[in-house]
Design an enzyme around this catalytic site. Structure first.
Site, PDB file in Angstrom:
ATOM      1  N   PHE A 110      -5.530  -0.468   3.527  1.00 27.02           N
ATOM      2  CA  PHE A 110      -5.809  -0.430   4.958  1.00 27.02           C
ATOM      3  C   PHE A 110      -5.889   1.022   5.427  1.00 27.02           C
ATOM      4  CE2 PHE A 110      -4.350  -0.488   9.407  1.00 27.02           C
ATOM      5  CZ  PHE A 110      -5.192  -1.432   9.942  1.00 27.02           C
ATOM      6  N   ASN A 145       4.246  -1.752  10.282  1.00 26.15           N
ATOM      7  CA  ASN A 145       2.922  -2.042  10.827  1.00 26.15           C
ATOM      8  C   ASN A 145       2.347  -3.171   9.975  1.00 26.15           C
ATOM      9  OD1 ASN A 145       0.399  -2.056  12.017  1.00 26.15           O
ATOM     10  ND2 ASN A 145      -0.331  -0.259  10.893  1.00 26.15           N
ATOM     11  N   PRO A 146       2.673  -4.424  10.329  1.00 28.36           N
ATOM     12  CA  PRO A 146       2.304  -5.561   9.480  1.00 28.36           C
ATOM     13  C   PRO A 146       0.897  -6.059   9.768  1.00 28.36           C
ATOM     14  CG  PRO A 146       3.490  -6.336  11.384  1.00 28.36           C
ATOM     15  CD  PRO A 146       3.401  -4.839  11.528  1.00 28.36           C
TER      16      PRO A 146
END
Length: 290
Positions: free
Chosen positions: A102, A197-198
């Site tokens: 990500f 920060n899932p």
């Protein structure tokens, strides 16, 4: 003789301004959100100069112009800018990123900053869903934490995380699933600051092509309501944090009320606070272990 060399030099070069103008037009037509910024960053990358110095560059070599056009064409196909540059800027860091991890977003810098402000010398800090390591490495870079543990599940993301963490001996990379209640069981009641920060975007939400085509889905989507990972993270934070320890969790802008309520409903947290990002949208929630 200089008079004879000048025509050959000119033939091998092209003016930068028209190249940039064409790049901006192409990226704008492709729907890129920040066409001028992206075009300038790509030009600076090709020329190996800071973006701020582009104003001092009048012309570029033909080979550099060709490379710039190629990169612009890829960006127009909505390949993430960071993948083309090979790095993503985050606070004071340049993180290596690419397919399988990500790309950290600027809004997450606020959560990282909140955690940094609460990290005392010697503290134990845990970063769950670490991805590229943006939060964990920022804590290591900007504080005197005694130990920073970065937890990530994805084998591909772990490769990037380990690469980025090499320069920070204080950072320990742990392969683990944050929904596992036994994760880091040896640290129960020992953690000073826990940040996460899932994946939190509700399934089915429309996202830009850079996200849908390149960010790993498991790092973006968090189930039907977007809270399938956040719920167990809250429970894990409650057992890992020492009394008085701090937790901060990023969430979707539709979760401005839901995540603070989950923290309150757990019963083990006080000082629950909702935070907006710089655009005024709900972005993360924080609390303190009772």
């Amino acid at each position: 003789m200089p008079e004879q060399e000048h025509p050959r030099e000119t033939a091998d070069r092209t003016r930068l301004a028209p190249e940039l103008a064409a790049a901006v037009a192409e990226l704008g037509a492709a729907g890129v959100a920040s066409p001028r910024v992206d075009a300038e960053l790509l030009a600076a990358y090709v020329l190996d100069v800071p973006r701020s110095r582009l104003l001092l560059v009048d012309s570029i070599r033909a080979g550099e112009a060709a490379r710039l056009r190629s990169l612009v064409a890829e960006r127009a196909r909505r390949i993430p800018l960071q993948h083309l540059l090979g790095t993503a800027a985050f606070r004071h860091l340049e993180l290596s990123v690419g397919e399988g991890v990500f790309v950290p977003r600027p809004e997450t810098e606020m959560l990282a900053g909140w955690g940094i402000d609460r990290t005392e010398p010697g503290d134990l800090v845990v970063d769950l869903c670490s991805g590229s390591g943006a939060i964990a490495l920022s804590v290591a870079d900007e504080t005197r934490a005694g130990r920073v543990i970065a937890v990530e599940r994805s084998p591909l993301a772990l490769t990037w995380l380990r690469r980025n963490a090499e320069a920070y001996p204080v950072v320990e990379v742990v392969a683990g699933d944050v929904t596992d209640p036994g994760l880091l069981s040896e640290l129960h009641g020992a953690v000073d600051v826990l940040l996460c920060n899932p994946p939190y975007v509700p399934d089915g939400t429309a996202v830009p092509p850079e996200v849908s085509g390149h960010d790993p889905a498991e790092a973006v989507f968090g189930g039907g309501d977007g809270l399938e990972v956040i719920r167990p993270v809250i429970g894990l934070a409650a057992v890992l944090l020492k009394p008085g320890g701090h937790v901060g969790i990023e969430h979707d802008d539709v979760h401005g009320a839901a995540v603070p309520e989950l923290l309150r409903a757990d019963g083990r947290f006080g000082e629950v606070t909702a935070h907006d990002d710089l655009t005024g949208r709900p972005r993360y929630a924080t609390a303190r272990r009772r």
